[in-house]
Design an enzyme around this catalytic site. Structure first.
Site, PDB file in Angstrom:
ATOM      1  N   ASP A  57       0.860  -1.187   0.000  1.00 59.29           N
ATOM      2  CA  ASP A  57       0.000   0.000   0.000  1.00 59.29           C
ATOM      3  C   ASP A  57       0.898   1.240   0.000  1.00 59.29           C
ATOM      4  O   ASP A  57       1.777   1.375   0.841  1.00 59.29           O
ATOM      5  CB  ASP A  57      -0.878  -0.033   1.255  1.00 59.29           C
ATOM      6  CG  ASP A  57      -1.826   1.139   1.356  1.00 59.29           C
ATOM      7  OD1 ASP A  57      -1.785   2.031   0.488  1.00 59.29           O
ATOM      8  OD2 ASP A  57      -2.615   1.165   2.315  1.00 59.29           O
ATOM      9  N   ARG A 111       5.049   1.745  10.548  1.00 63.22           N
ATOM     10  CA  ARG A 111       5.066   2.958   9.735  1.00 63.22           C
ATOM     11  C   ARG A 111       6.004   3.968  10.401  1.00 63.22           C
ATOM     12  O   ARG A 111       5.592   4.747  11.268  1.00 63.22           O
ATOM     13  CB  ARG A 111       3.654   3.530   9.575  1.00 63.22           C
ATOM     14  CG  ARG A 111       2.703   2.596   8.820  1.00 63.22           C
ATOM     15  CD  ARG A 111       1.332   3.204   8.635  1.00 63.22           C
ATOM     16  NE  ARG A 111       0.413   2.276   7.977  1.00 63.22           N
ATOM     17  CZ  ARG A 111      -0.896   2.501   7.825  1.00 63.22           C
ATOM     18  NH1 ARG A 111      -1.421   3.639   8.295  1.00 63.22           N
ATOM     19  NH2 ARG A 111      -1.665   1.622   7.224  1.00 63.22           N
ATOM     20  N   GLN A 126      -4.680  -3.630  12.313  1.00 63.72           N
ATOM     21  CA  GLN A 126      -6.060  -3.461  11.857  1.00 63.72           C
ATOM     22  C   GLN A 126      -6.589  -4.760  11.265  1.00 63.72           C
ATOM     23  O   GLN A 126      -5.827  -5.669  10.947  1.00 63.72           O
ATOM     24  CB  GLN A 126      -6.162  -2.334  10.825  1.00 63.72           C
ATOM     25  CG  GLN A 126      -5.419  -2.561   9.526  1.00 63.72           C
ATOM     26  CD  GLN A 126      -5.492  -1.351   8.598  1.00 63.72           C
ATOM     27  OE1 GLN A 126      -5.551  -0.211   9.043  1.00 63.72           O
ATOM     28  NE2 GLN A 126      -5.480  -1.593   7.306  1.00 63.72           N
ATOM     29  N   ASP A 246     -14.324   7.362   4.799  1.00 60.62           N
ATOM     30  CA  ASP A 246     -13.872   7.018   6.143  1.00 60.62           C
ATOM     31  C   ASP A 246     -15.047   7.022   7.117  1.00 60.62           C
ATOM     32  O   ASP A 246     -15.928   7.883   7.032  1.00 60.62           O
ATOM     33  CB  ASP A 246     -12.845   8.040   6.656  1.00 60.62           C
ATOM     34  CG  ASP A 246     -11.529   7.998   5.890  1.00 60.62           C
ATOM     35  OD1 ASP A 246     -11.272   6.984   5.213  1.00 60.62           O
ATOM     36  OD2 ASP A 246     -10.777   8.977   5.974  1.00 60.62           O
ATOM     37  N   GLU A 259     -11.102   8.619  13.442  1.00 54.95           N
ATOM     38  CA  GLU A 259     -11.279   7.680  12.326  1.00 54.95           C
ATOM     39  C   GLU A 259     -11.136   6.245  12.805  1.00 54.95           C
ATOM     40  O   GLU A 259     -10.130   5.875  13.407  1.00 54.95           O
ATOM     41  CB  GLU A 259     -10.247   7.962  11.232  1.00 54.95           C
ATOM     42  CG  GLU A 259     -10.365   7.037  10.033  1.00 54.95           C
ATOM     43  CD  GLU A 259      -9.237   7.212   9.036  1.00 54.95           C
ATOM     44  OE1 GLU A 259      -8.809   6.195   8.457  1.00 54.95           O
ATOM     45  OE2 GLU A 259      -8.776   8.364   8.849  1.00 54.95           O
ATOM     46  N   SER A 262     -11.142   3.120   7.092  1.00 54.50           N
ATOM     47  CA  SER A 262     -11.056   3.673   5.749  1.00 54.50           C
ATOM     48  C   SER A 262     -11.418   2.545   4.795  1.00 54.50           C
ATOM     49  O   SER A 262     -10.922   1.417   4.954  1.00 54.50           O
ATOM     50  CB  SER A 262      -9.643   4.181   5.468  1.00 54.50           C
ATOM     51  OG  SER A 262      -9.528   4.634   4.136  1.00 54.50           O
TER      52      SER A 262
END
Length: 345
Positions: A57, A111, A126, A246, A259, A262
């Site tokens: 991604d 990340r 997630q 979202d 959030e 997504s």
């Protein structure tokens, strides 16, 4: 110091031992209910993929993946996944999952470019999910239908938490509100994207913000999206662009929008070709994932990611994602959190 918000008079509803138990309650119930609601089969997912395949991604296109050489492959580079947005679609095809059914998996990522805060960590966890759809379902109405199903799972999970821990009262509204990024822009033209999200979440409690990735009437994007998974450029019957969005809720602890997911209908071959041209990266057509999509060997699909730690953080009314997951934090953040009853695991 990294960005840190300290809620006034913060008092956790659960101690450390109760929190660990409650995390399991939330995760067990949510993934079982999501699987049943959307007809998803659980599969095992990779932590890393080979660089140069187009499978990872790209997020907003600027974040650096964690990469390392693989000795057995002549030191060719592998990358820790940012998410499994494209990998899942490959698996729909390779597993032969029929229309109306799909898959989900536990996605774990690193990340390194994240700006550490109450809601951002270097570690991302997630549920990544993907479902095979028909040509007739490639439309905004079906996207809303799936969003509503996911929101019902969220409400049921919130009630399960309330049954186990009655001090944590349910706060989600009965229904989720659908609103387009263009509508928010028209309503709050002088605010930033994030400020508009805060306004909408506070007003409605829970919203699905549609249309993220394409330029709006202002010439700006509400937020960035990679061009090769969500369809953000198709125009709907209402004349608005985007078949993605979202799920945002109002977080009373952090006093801001929050959030949780997504998601979107994934690009068809024609839309992929168009969005790569819009973003100025047509060379991606030569990558493995993109070639398979353009040749028509991948099914049409809808999919997304639902933050595990984010979901637990919201349902357990925690002030910091570090109260849910183990990660690393700056020393000054650890100290200020400890001084304000925010105990990071």
């Amino acid at each position: 110091m990294a960005k840190l918000f300290i809620p006034k008079n913060y008092q956790p509803h659960l101690d450390l031992k109760q929190t660990e138990h409650a995390i399991k309650v939330v995760k067990d119930h949510f993934q079982t209910s999501l699987s049943a609601e959307l007809r998803l089969r659980r599969v095992t997912a990779p932590l890393f993929v080979m660089k140069g395949t187009g499978i990872n991604d790209d997020l907003n296109g600027t974040e650096r993946p964690v990469a390392f050489p693989v000795k057995e492959f002549g030191d060719a580079q592998a990358e820790v996944v940012h998410s499994l947005a494209k990998w899942k679609r490959l698996m729909l095809a390779d597993y032969g999952i029929e229309c109306g059914y799909g898959l989900y998996t536990d996605m774990n990522a690193i990340r390194p470019d994240e700006e550490l805060s109450n809601i951002h960590s270097l570690y991302v966890d997630q549920w990544d999910w993907e479902r095979h759809i028909s040509k007739d379902e490639y439309k905004i109405e079906f996207l809303k239908h799936i969003v509503t199903k996911i929101y019902e799972v969220m409400k049921r999970t919130e009630f399960i938490v309330y049954e186990r821990y009655p001090q944590i009262k349910p706060i989600l509204p009965e229904n989720i509100t659908f609103i387009h990024s263009e509508e928010l822009l028209a309503k709050y033209p002088n605010l930033s994207s994030k400020e508009r999200e805060d306004k909408a979440a506070e007003e409605f409690g829970a919203v699905f913000l549609i249309g993220i990735g394409a330029k709006m009437s202002s010439g700006e994007k509400h937020d960035g999206r990679a061009p090769d998974y969500d369809d953000w450029s198709t125009e709907t019957s209402a004349g608005q662009k985007g078949l993605n969005g979202d799920i945002l809720v109002w977080n009373p602890i952090l006093e801001r929008s929050f959030e949780l997911s997504s998601m979107g209908i994934r690009v068809s071959p024609e839309v992929l070709d168009k969005q790569l041209e819009i973003e100025g990266c047509p060379e991606r057509k030569e990558l493995y994932f993109h070639k398979r999509l353009l040749e028509g060997s991948l099914p049409l699909s809808i999919g997304g990611g639902i933050g595990q730690s984010r979901l637990c953080m919201f349902f357990l009314r925690k002030a910091h994602i570090g109260e849910i997951q183990a990660s690393i934090w700056p020393e000054d953040m650890l100290k200020e959190c400890a001084d304000n009853k925010i105990i990071l695991v």
